[in-house]
Design an enzyme around this catalytic site. Structure first.
Site, mmCIF file in Angstrom:
data_model
loop_
_atom_site.group_PDB
_atom_site.id
_atom_site.type_symbol
_atom_site.label_atom_id
_atom_site.label_comp_id
_atom_site.label_asym_id
_atom_site.label_seq_id
_atom_site.Cartn_x
_atom_site.Cartn_y
_atom_site.Cartn_z
ATOM 1 C CB ALA A 46 58.539 40.831 51.145
ATOM 2 N NE ARG A 72 45.184 35.203 52.247
ATOM 3 C CZ ARG A 72 44.649 36.317 51.761
ATOM 4 N NH1 ARG A 72 43.346 36.377 51.517
ATOM 5 N NH2 ARG A 72 45.397 37.368 51.491
ATOM 6 N N GLY A 98 54.268 45.297 56.679
ATOM 7 C CA GLY A 98 53.223 45.947 55.896
ATOM 8 C C GLY A 98 53.730 46.525 54.587
ATOM 9 C CD GLU A 103 44.140 48.767 53.850
ATOM 10 O OE1 GLU A 103 44.174 47.542 53.665
ATOM 11 O OE2 GLU A 103 44.060 49.582 52.921
ATOM 12 C CE1 TYR A 161 61.882 7.045 17.269
ATOM 13 C CE2 TYR A 161 63.476 5.287 16.919
ATOM 14 C CZ TYR A 161 63.166 6.552 17.388
ATOM 15 O OH TYR A 161 64.130 7.323 17.958
ATOM 16 C CG ASN A 221 54.762 3.842 1.192
ATOM 17 O OD1 ASN A 221 53.729 4.470 1.297
ATOM 18 N ND2 ASN A 221 54.924 2.639 1.725
ATOM 19 C CG ASN A 273 67.635 5.429 16.788
ATOM 20 O OD1 ASN A 273 67.002 4.494 17.252
ATOM 21 N ND2 ASN A 273 67.580 6.639 17.300
HETATM 22 C C1 UD1 Z 1 46.693 46.066 50.198
HETATM 23 C C2 UD1 Z 1 46.189 47.475 50.498
HETATM 24 C C3 UD1 Z 1 44.691 47.539 50.237
HETATM 25 C C4 UD1 Z 1 44.395 47.134 48.842
HETATM 26 C C5 UD1 Z 1 44.969 45.774 48.534
HETATM 27 C C6 UD1 Z 1 44.810 45.455 47.082
HETATM 28 C C7 UD1 Z 1 47.647 48.251 52.245
HETATM 29 C C8 UD1 Z 1 47.794 48.538 53.671
HETATM 30 N N1 UD1 Z 1 46.491 47.773 51.856
HETATM 31 O O1 UD1 Z 1 46.030 45.131 50.992
HETATM 32 O O2 UD1 Z 1 44.205 48.846 50.470
HETATM 33 O O3 UD1 Z 1 42.997 47.126 48.645
HETATM 34 O O4 UD1 Z 1 46.378 45.760 48.836
HETATM 35 O O5 UD1 Z 1 45.365 44.229 46.809
HETATM 36 O O6 UD1 Z 1 48.565 48.461 51.478
HETATM 37 N N2 UD1 Z 1 53.907 42.761 50.943
HETATM 38 C C9 UD1 Z 1 55.249 42.808 51.220
HETATM 39 N N3 UD1 Z 1 55.640 43.051 52.489
HETATM 40 C C10 UD1 Z 1 54.750 43.251 53.494
HETATM 41 C C11 UD1 Z 1 53.383 43.195 53.191
HETATM 42 C C12 UD1 Z 1 52.984 42.952 51.911
HETATM 43 O O7 UD1 Z 1 56.082 42.640 50.333
HETATM 44 O O8 UD1 Z 1 55.189 43.482 54.612
HETATM 45 C C13 UD1 Z 1 53.507 42.499 49.566
HETATM 46 C C14 UD1 Z 1 52.797 41.189 49.395
HETATM 47 O O9 UD1 Z 1 53.702 40.185 48.988
HETATM 48 C C15 UD1 Z 1 51.773 41.471 48.308
HETATM 49 C C16 UD1 Z 1 51.521 42.961 48.406
HETATM 50 O O10 UD1 Z 1 52.567 43.480 49.187
HETATM 51 O O11 UD1 Z 1 52.302 41.216 47.033
HETATM 52 C C17 UD1 Z 1 50.195 43.283 49.027
HETATM 53 O O12 UD1 Z 1 50.134 42.746 50.304
HETATM 54 P P1 UD1 Z 1 48.783 42.192 50.911
HETATM 55 O O13 UD1 Z 1 49.043 41.823 52.307
HETATM 56 O O14 UD1 Z 1 48.175 41.197 50.017
HETATM 57 O O15 UD1 Z 1 47.890 43.499 50.811
HETATM 58 P P2 UD1 Z 1 46.779 43.944 51.809
HETATM 59 O O16 UD1 Z 1 47.441 44.536 52.996
HETATM 60 O O17 UD1 Z 1 45.811 42.897 51.970
HETATM 61 CA CA CA Z 2 46.745 40.435 48.538
#
Ligand code: UD1
Ligand code: CA
Length: 459
Positions: free
Chosen positions: A10, A15, A78, A156, A367, A378, A387
């Site tokens: 999601a 970035r 999250g 974290e 061609y 040949n 064509n």
């Molecule tokens: C998370 C872990 C961290 C770990 C790292 C490894 C948590 C709190 N932290 O970091 O310990 O070292 O992954 O990569 O879990 N996503 C959603 N919905 C959200 C948030 C994230 O679908 O609300 C998905 C993102 O698209 C991504 C994945 O979850 O594919 C990880 O999210 P990201 O924010 O990159 O992870 P971190 O919180 O940095």
């Molecule tokens: Ca990530």
């Protein structure tokens, strides 16, 4: 055991700086997300659950609708909150193990995940998590263990103390949960102190506090858990994919002269004793036989190449080259072309939906479109099958042992009979009888070749 895979996808991919979600970018011939989906499909017969958000919902549905069950995360609160979205689909069902993966970690190996699943089962753990030991933290959570080595919790980066930040064991973010434990405890996770997110990582502390087992697996190869956040990560990860594929083929007996400049797709097959020279791209469902020399500077897509073939600086799409044939430099086979055994194609030749029969020769700038050439034909320099009449395409048939003189234009539909010859510069507008010589504009019958010796040895 009944396992379901939940893929978190999601994220906004801020970035990545793209108008298209990063997980839909082409990553080694498939969208990035396909890697997670494939892993999920191999791990379990249950359809994986894709947690999508505002940006990823529509495009992912368009691409993977059949392959997954979709749940929507309205607000990105999250990783814990994202996983929680799958509860309504899974709780109360037959799933008793939940594997959480990310959509942006394409380098994970199936064997690693299989081991993690096994460890969770063997130890009857509430959680089995994957960790990695690395000097660069990349913002990953730190793994905190007790004096006996059991994992206690994940902290974290925003919440970590300087001492915790020095820990080199990192959380990869991949877990196998006992489903009952997950659905009972996940709703109780509180927003984090600094970021206010519902951290999935907090489940580790919840398990250890309850005296439940937290099992872990330290991944051997840190590249497996590379997450893709920026375009730099993307290119670095692609290099790892390329290296794995090239290494595989080298171990199968293929010489890859310069792996950094050799691009072999995931579905390609290459035979032993074949040499792949630099700047070669083998794509799609391409199959290369044994003892070929491919490249340099060649692109072969969805094509089959026999044994002992040579492809030099050429482009081949949707076509077939049989054993002992060769092409190039600088020629192009467009879809539907067949170069039969022992045939030779030199420079600046193009074929489309055409067959060059066994032992045929087409050495220089020609061609062939919608043409079927028999054996030992040949094709003189500059020959063109005309064509297209401006409205429709027509076929050219050239029977065995025909000699087409240089600069002949074959105006389709037209048939050139077995053993016939066209003189240089002919414009062939009508069918040519077998074993006759025609030339001129338009080409006319000049003589029968039935008994005579060929007067025009070298055209
Ligand atoms: C998370 C872990 C961290 C770990 C790292 C490894 C948590 C709190 N932290 O970091 O310990 O070292 O992954 O990569 O879990 N996503 C959603 N919905 C959200 C948030 C994230 O679908 O609300 C998905 C993102 O698209 C991504 C994945 O979850 O594919 C990880 O999210 P990201 O924010 O990159 O992870 P971190 O919180 O940095
Ligand atoms: Ca990530």
């Amino acid at each position: 055991m009944n396992l379901t895979v939940v893929i978190l996808a999601a994220g906004k991919s801020t970035r990545f700086k793209s108008s298209i979600p990063k997980i839909l970018h082409d990553f080694g011939e498939r969208p990035l997300i396909a890697y997670a989906l494939e892993l999920a499909e191999r791990l379990s017969a249950n359809p994986p659950i894709l947690v999508v958000g505002e940006e990823t919902d529509a495009p992912l549905r368009a691409w993977a609708d059949e392959r997954a069950q979709f749940v929507f995360q309205e607000r990105r609160l999250g990783t814990g909150h994202a996983t929680l979205q799958a509860q309504k689909v899974l709780e109360g069902g037959t799933t008793d193990r939940v594997l959480v993966l990310y959509g942006d970690m394409p380098l994970l190996r199936l064997e690693t995940l299989q081991r993690l699943v096994e460890i969770q089962q063997q130890r009857d753990a509430a959680i089995a998590l994957l960790t990695v030991i690395r000097d660069e933290s990349q913002g990953f959570g730190r793994v905190l263990r007790d004096s006996t080595g059991n994992v206690l919790r994940i902290v974290e980066e925003p919440e970590a103390t300087p001492e915790q930040l020095a820990i080199r064991e990192l959380n990869a973010g991949i877990y196998v949960f006992d489903a009952d434990f997950l659905w009972t405890n996940l709703p109780q996770v509180k927003p984090s102190a600094e970021k206010g997110e519902i951290y999935l990582t907090d489940m580790v502390e919840l398990a250890s506090d309850q005296g439940l087992t937290v099992a872990d697996l330290i991944v051997d190869d840190p590249t497996e858990v590379m997450g893709i956040n920026t375009r730099v990560d993307f290119t670095d990860a692609l290099a790892v994919v390329r290296e794995r594929i090239n290494r595989h083929w080298m171990l199968e007996g293929v010489t890859v002269v310069h792996p950094e400049a050799t691009y072999i797709g995931p579905d390609v097959v290459v035979g032993p004793d074949t040499v792949v020279l630099p700047n070669t791209h083998l794509r799609g469902k391409t199959v290369i036989g044994d003892a070929c020399v491919i490249g340099p500077n060649s692109i072969i897509e969805d094509s089959t190449i026999g044994d002992r073939c040579r492809v030099t600086a050429s482009v081949i799409e949707g076509s077939e080259m049989e054993h002992d044939s060769d092409i190039g430099p600088f020629s192009h086979l467009r879809p539907g072309s067949l170069v039969c055994t022992g045939a030779h194609i030199g420079n600046f030749a193009e074929m489309k939906k055409s067959t060059l029969g066994p032992g045929g020769h087409m050495g220089h700038f020609s061609y062939l479109g919608d043409a079927t050439l028999g054996a030992h034909v040949n094709v003189g320099a500059g020959t063109i099958t005309c064509n297209f009449d401006g409205e429709r395409k027509h076929r050219t048939i050239v029977e065995d042992d025909v000699f087409i003189g240089s600069d002949s234009l074959l105006i389709a539909p037209v048939r050139i009979g077995k053993g016939a010859k066209t003189g240089a510069g002919s414009v062939v507008t009508r069918d040519v009888e077998p074993e006759t010589l025609v030339y001129g504009v338009p080409a006319r019958l000049r003589r029968s070749l039935k008994v005579e010796i060929d007067p025009q040895e070298e055209l």
